[in-house]
Design an enzyme around this catalytic site. Sequence first.
Site, PDB file in Angstrom:
ATOM      1  N   GLY A 231       5.540  20.846  20.034  1.00 23.33           N
ATOM      2  CA  GLY A 231       6.060  20.022  21.104  1.00 23.33           C
ATOM      3  C   GLY A 231       7.550  20.230  21.100  1.00 23.33           C
ATOM      4  N   CYS A 232       8.167  20.183  22.255  1.00 22.57           N
ATOM      5  CA  CYS A 232       9.587  20.480  22.351  1.00 22.57           C
ATOM      6  C   CYS A 232      10.426  19.403  21.658  1.00 22.57           C
ATOM      7  CB  CYS A 232       9.946  20.571  23.819  1.00 22.57           C
ATOM      8  SG  CYS A 232      11.587  21.142  24.153  1.00 22.57           S
ATOM      9  N   GLN A 233       9.946  18.176  21.656  1.00 20.53           N
ATOM     10  CA  GLN A 233      10.765  17.045  21.223  1.00 20.53           C
ATOM     11  C   GLN A 233      10.730  16.767  19.726  1.00 20.53           C
ATOM     12  OE1 GLN A 233      12.683  14.925  23.100  1.00 20.53           O
ATOM     13  NE2 GLN A 233      12.362  15.933  25.044  1.00 20.53           N
ATOM     14  N   SER A 234       9.546  16.604  19.175  1.00 24.42           N
ATOM     15  CA  SER A 234       9.474  16.375  17.735  1.00 24.42           C
ATOM     16  C   SER A 234       8.214  17.031  17.199  1.00 24.42           C
ATOM     17  CB  SER A 234       9.473  14.878  17.420  1.00 24.42           C
ATOM     18  OG  SER A 234       8.414  14.233  18.070  1.00 24.42           O
TER      19      SER A 234
ATOM     20  N   ALA B 254       6.336  15.732  25.960  1.00 26.47           N
ATOM     21  CA  ALA B 254       6.177  16.952  25.168  1.00 26.47           C
ATOM     22  C   ALA B 254       6.460  16.699  23.703  1.00 26.47           C
ATOM     23  CB  ALA B 254       7.098  18.059  25.701  1.00 26.47           C
TER      24      ALA B 254
END
Lengths: 405, 138
Positions: free
Chosen positions: B50-53, B118
């Site tokens: 995932g892009c965030q975490s 995301a």
Amino acid sequence: MKFDVKNIREDFPILKKQINGKQLIYFDNAATSQTPTCVINSISDYYNNYNSNIHRGVHSLSEEATEAYEKARGKIQIHFNAKHKEEIIFTSGTTHSINIVSNGFLNLIGEGDEIIVSGLEHHSNIVPWQMMCKKTNSKLKVIPLDKNGELDLKEFKNLVSKKTKLVFLNHVSNALGIINPIEEIIQISHSYNALVLIDGAQSAAHFKIDLQKLNVDFFTASAHKLCGPTGVGFLYGKKELLEKIEPFMGGGEMISDVTFEKTTYAEIPHKFEAGTPNISGVIAFGVALDYMNSLGFENIRQYEDKLLKYATEKLKEIDGLIIYGDVKNKTSVISFNISGTHSYDIGSILDKYGVAVRTGQHCAQPIMDHFDIPGTVRVSLSFINTFEEIDILQEAIIKAKSMLS
Amino acid sequence: MTIENLQENLIEDFSFFDDWTQKYEYMIELSKTLDKMDDSLKNDENLIKGCQSKVWLNADFKDGKINFIADSEAIITKGIIAILLMVFNNKTPDEIIKSDVSFIEKIGLKEHLSPNRANGLYSMIKQIKFYAIAYNKK
């Protein structure tokens, strides 16, 4: 002249919106800028009054639409000081523009040639060149960053050579807000006969750009970061270069003569504008530039610099807050982390306070790898922001920090 | 307890909170209750991108039940992982396949599950279901 931000904010209806019961504070201007009423109105005016396809009808509506569309091209030429109007090609945005150049050079680049990109790039700026190098067997080289996140010019001087055909970099880094020394890079590249493409997506909204003075070969920017609508941008190229490169998108509007044996391309800029373009978007882009010019780019720059300075000081007061790319030459962006926390947590809590920031890698994984971090919280300012909003941001970050510790 | 009972309990727990801060504080507390995931399990195979975490999820099949262990870099994400594991851990593949995940919405955490975030959580639920389908065939 006093920059009357309170009055200016009245031009942006979205700023009245409440998020989670709080007044919206929009600090994600680098992702997309907000839209003033005059730009919104120009889009409805187009559909209400002169919606028509351009460059083909003999009827009055089509002429009216064509005239407005071409007038917008003229506005962009004048604002960015291009020598010729036809050097401005409308695209769907910077990604589209970059692909026109990377594909256009497929026949002009071969084995042994080299392309240089900066290490401060957004993913969309790396992938097209990787694809190009793969297709042409040319080599991709990267200008490294120094410990502060600035481009290492000394290294660049070592990388560039007679083999270098194209140099590509952004004017301002989207992840850190660092202003790159493009004047120097253009000059050095030209001394090796290498061409330069500058991505101005993050710079064009913050200061006025003079393409002839820069003597840059190609330049691109997106309307939606300049108070305009999404899905529109432009590519500037020097006339003789645009005439030389091949279009990669075939279709209507871009041809002058078609038989099943052979097609002759239209003259620039139409050669690169296949299909029906985003007519209302282009016209609105022109209106957005008029709007920003009415505020004055010099005034915008001065105000935003003061905001950035204030915000940097305010955030530095917070214990454990680390700013990445905290250098002298930067604009409107503060990328940070708070030690012991993850950017996602900070961003999620800030959202609850109505504060919109961006978190994560900002589509710039190589930069995050450089600092060895999974991501940052990015506060990106613009002239619609106020000093009071920065105070609220500081308070919200402190609250988020205490919740997470 | 069945998955359904566990979900109902959670919905009830969360209904006592007056505002988001209490909810978030509770999730942060829950994040600390997660079993520690061994670093060796935080490998590419278990990584849910995932892009965030980043989120890691490992599954083991034992005595007809699936044992999940998971972790994330972000605390709020970890809190949601704790909630998901409270519901889905040590359940049979069949129970997991038949379960509904709309309870996340009912406890007011829907925003964390949108694909737009995301953050890997949306993919994590998908991955839990995939494991259940895979082990169900065994």
